[in-house]
Design an enzyme around this catalytic site. Structure first.
Site, PDB file in Angstrom:
ATOM      1  CG  HIS A  82      -6.097  -2.162   0.548  1.00  0.00           C
ATOM      2  ND1 HIS A  82      -5.136  -1.509  -0.300  1.00  0.00           N
ATOM      3  CD2 HIS A  82      -5.180  -1.538   1.835  1.00  0.00           C
ATOM      4  CE1 HIS A  82      -4.083  -1.003   0.004  1.00  0.00           C
ATOM      5  NE2 HIS A  82      -4.391  -1.003   1.188  1.00  0.00           N
ATOM      6  CB  SER A  99      -1.172  -0.157   1.228  1.00  0.00           C
ATOM      7  OG  SER A  99      -2.056   0.996   1.274  1.00  0.00           O
TER       8      SER A  99
END
Length: 715
Positions: free
Chosen positions: A649, A534
């Site tokens: 995610h 991320s």
């Protein structure tokens, strides 16, 4: 900047589910599988990692709601998991009796959907109904359904919402505060709810009464009701950006009163107190302080605080949790946790404090749960890099007991934990942890994996990782965590030092740790790998393009890599406060300089890189990883790419996917850093695809506060 985007030959890979893009993904996935996953070694490792994730002797962490302890559990027999509850008396047993409330696997089979559990809001104080949140294959967007905990069934005609990035919470038996996608104008530019509405049972959500509305340029609006007996209050507010917010007390007549704290502070009401965490100096108190006010006196204009915590250069606030009569204060000194018990004097004459004993050095200690409306009970988890978790249950002033002890999932024999400090380019002292073979007996430099994040004030603290232990430490590798700027290890100043145009400080810190590892003889550049996800994926892109000579291989997971378009993709606009605004002329130069996608060049010698993402990631767009992989291929560099079709995610929606991803990462790195694998990746992108393809803040105590950072993931 417009020309940069117009000239981008890989914009078509931003079409998440486009036929050409998915065909390209399938080709890349096949290449990666052929290079990394074939052979018995990969399968054996994946099996061993799945054993860790599915282990029945893991600690089932719980949340107390009334008389029951609630837990969400996945194992080999419950791939998607079960939501369940038990009593404290049963929980003390080695094999508690659990009441299963919702079997997500059974629901997924019955409805033909890949449901992933995303938590539940249980109605207080009755604890009889819940607003269950379910994600389709792991995305941030969820469906919401009302659930009856007595009948263990969804409520016919109850509150129900289709898939959206919904925020919802109970007001009373028949009313909720809700923010959801109601069509054009109902969402912010970041894709989060722009309005808060009071929704009555049995009425269309479109007819719900508007309570509060944020601007489109804000990140989100939110609202919640504090149901603490005797202190029932309602609050609404907006997140102006990721680090600034406004909070209002909502009076019964519908008028609002601003909680007049700095908009970069975190503030919430607890009983008679207003608790404020400072991100900048205020009222003579420094950044990082924790303050308490009398709530009613504050609204009347009194600004006299009780100072509960003041930071120093080595110590920062890590968190705090209430019991009925006390506040448990968690601090970090050089990233090692300390806990104190703070007690307000009954006459309002200040606070007393004493340490919570039994907290070991170089460990992670966290308050798992308390019951602040009822008692001074607490559940405390203690772990370390080589120390599996121990769960303690206690009451302040009455001692504690060990409730659960997790087993070892890897052999720690011969392993040690050390903390060192590297010196960054500007002279800053940067701490890092080293877990690996005892240097007194180690034969010399060895394969080492360096992990970092460095953003959004996220702190990386010691933890026991059974997966890392089996996948890396057991076979002789060394694992390192770098506590670089941008994180929260030394409080808000540590984070703010790497905001916006200062982001390279985080990169320099990470590079300094890499250099220090080599200088200490722990590893060599050829045997040093780096991993991050991320925002940590942006860090990996920076290492690839700024310091390729320091690493033998790099893995970037669900990465943020195109810093000229991140604000136009999914939730990216919510991170402008962290990085800057590509549409702002003042920010464009540094964002272009930060952007790994735009720094790639044909004449650089990059280490091999593995890029991983998820088709269902609705936070950091998979286009970041896709486009960067395509560009690296075009330039002839060594790159592999893997995209999980689900998982959101987190990159994985269940333990099978998680085990596969972890085995993929660690097998790839071991191959590259030890010379155990064949040359992989690289080649003939040449701006096209194959012949078979055609190119086409809130209140910190509320459940409805700020949106999620690029990083991350309840019962």
């Amino acid at each position: 900047m417009g020309n940069l985007n117009h000239d981008d030959p890989y914009l078509w890979l931003e079409d998440v589910s486009g036929e050409a893009a998915l065909a390209w993904v399938a080709e890349r996935n096949a290449e990666t599988a052929g290079a990394v996953t074939e052979g018995d070694a990969f399968g054996a490792l994946k099996t061993r990692l799945r054993e860790v994730l599915d282990a029945s002797d893991r600690i089932p962490y719980t949340v107390r709601r009334g008389e029951h302890l609630y837990n969400f559990w996945r194992d080999a027999n419950h791939l998607r998991g079960v939501w369940r509850r038990t009593t404290l008396e049963q929980y003390r047993q080695d094999d508690p009796e659990w009441e299963v409330l919702l079997d997500v696997d059974a629901l997924a089979d019955a409805e033909g959907e890949k449901w992933v559990w995303d938590g539940a809001r249980v109605r207080r104080p009755e604890y009889d109904r819940a607003l269950v949140r379910l994600s389709c294959d792991g995305g941030d967007a969820v469906v919401v359904r009302e659930f009856d905990l007595g009948t263990r069934e969804f409520v016919d005609g109850g509150f129900r919402l289709p898939e959206a990035k919904t925020r919802i919470g109970w007001v009373d038996d028949d009313t909720v505060f809700v923010g959801t996608d109601l069509g054009p104008g109902s969402l912010t530019d970041s894709g989060y709810p722009r309005t808060v509405r009071r929704w009555r049972r049995g009425t269309p959500v479109e007819d719900a009464t508007l309570v509060y509305e944020a601007d489109r340029a804000d990140v989100a609006a939110w609202g919640y009701r504090d149901t603490t007996p005797g202190f029932e209050r309602e609050f609404v507010g907006r997140s102006l950006d990721f680090f600034h917010s406004e909070t209002y007390l909502l009076r019964p007549d519908g008028t609002r009163v601003r909680i007049d704290v700095p908009d970069d502070a975190s503030a919430y009401a607890h009983r008679q107190y207003l608790i404020v965490t400072l991100k900048s100096a205020w009222l003579g108190q420094p950044t990082g302080s924790l303050l308490a006010f009398d709530f009613d006196a504050f609204l009347a204009g009194d600004r006299t605080p009780d100072v509960l915590f003041t930071p120093d250069p080595r110590t920062a606030l890590a968190g705090h949790t209430w019991t009925r009569n006390h506040l448990l204060l968690e601090t970090m000194r050089d990233v090692s946790t300390h806990i104190e018990v703070l007690t307000p004097a009954p006459d309002g004459g200040g606070w007393t404090r004493e340490p919570l004993v039994g907290v070991p050095a170089l460990s992670a200690v966290s308050v798992v749960d308390t019951d602040p409306d009822v008692s001074d009970e607490y559940f405390l988890d203690v772990s370390g890099f080589l120390q599996p978790s121990t769960l303690h249950h206690g009451r302040i002033g009455a001692g504690s007991e060990v409730l659960k002890q997790a087993p070892h999932h890897f052999d720690p024999t011969g392993l040690t934990v050390d903390q060192h400090f590297a010196t960054s380019r500007d002279g800053t002292r940067v701490p890092y942890f080293v877990v690996g073979p005892d240097r007194a007996t180690a034969p010399g430099p060895g394969p080492t994996l360096l992990y970092g994040y460095g953003g959004f004030e996220v702190s990386l603290t010691p933890f026991y990782g059974g997966v890392t232990g089996r996948a890396w430490l057991e076979r002789g590798g060394t694992y390192v965590i770098a506590n670089i700027r941008g994180g929260g290890e030394y409080g808000p100043d540590w984070h703010q030092a790497a905001l916006g145009a200062e982001r390279p400080r985080a990169f320099e810190d990470f590079a300094a740790v890499a250099e220090d590892l080599v200088a200490r003889g722990i590893t060599t550049p050829a045997m040093l790998g780096a991993k991050g996800g991320s925002n940590g994926g942006l860090l990996m892109g920076a290492m690839l393009t700024r310091h390729p000579e320091l690493f033998g291989a790099i893995v970037a997971q669900v990465p943020l890599l195109d810093m000229t378009r991140f604000h136009k993709l999914l939730a990216g606009a919510s991170w402008i406060a962290e990085y800057g605004d590509p549409d702002d002329e003042a920010d464009r130069p540094h964002l272009l300089a930060l952007s790994p996608y735009h720094r790639l060049a044909a004449d650089r010698d990059y280490p091999p890189v593995l890029l991983m993402t998820s088709t269902r990631d609705d936070r950091v767009h998979p286009g970041h990883a896709r486009k960067t992989a395509a560009r690296l291929r075009e330039l002839g560099h060594r790159v592999l790419f893997h995209e999980n079709t689900g998982g959101g995610h987190a990159g994985a929606g269940d333990n099978e996917q998680a085990a596969h991803n972890s085995a993929l990462v660690h097998t790839y790195l071991w191959q590259q850093l030890t010379g155990a694998g064949a040359e992989v990746g690289g080649g003939a992108e040449a701006g096209s695809v194959s012949e078979a393809t055609t190119i086409p803040g809130p209140l910190t105590a509320t459940p409805t506060a700020a949106p999620a950072a690029p990083s991350g993931t309840g019962s």
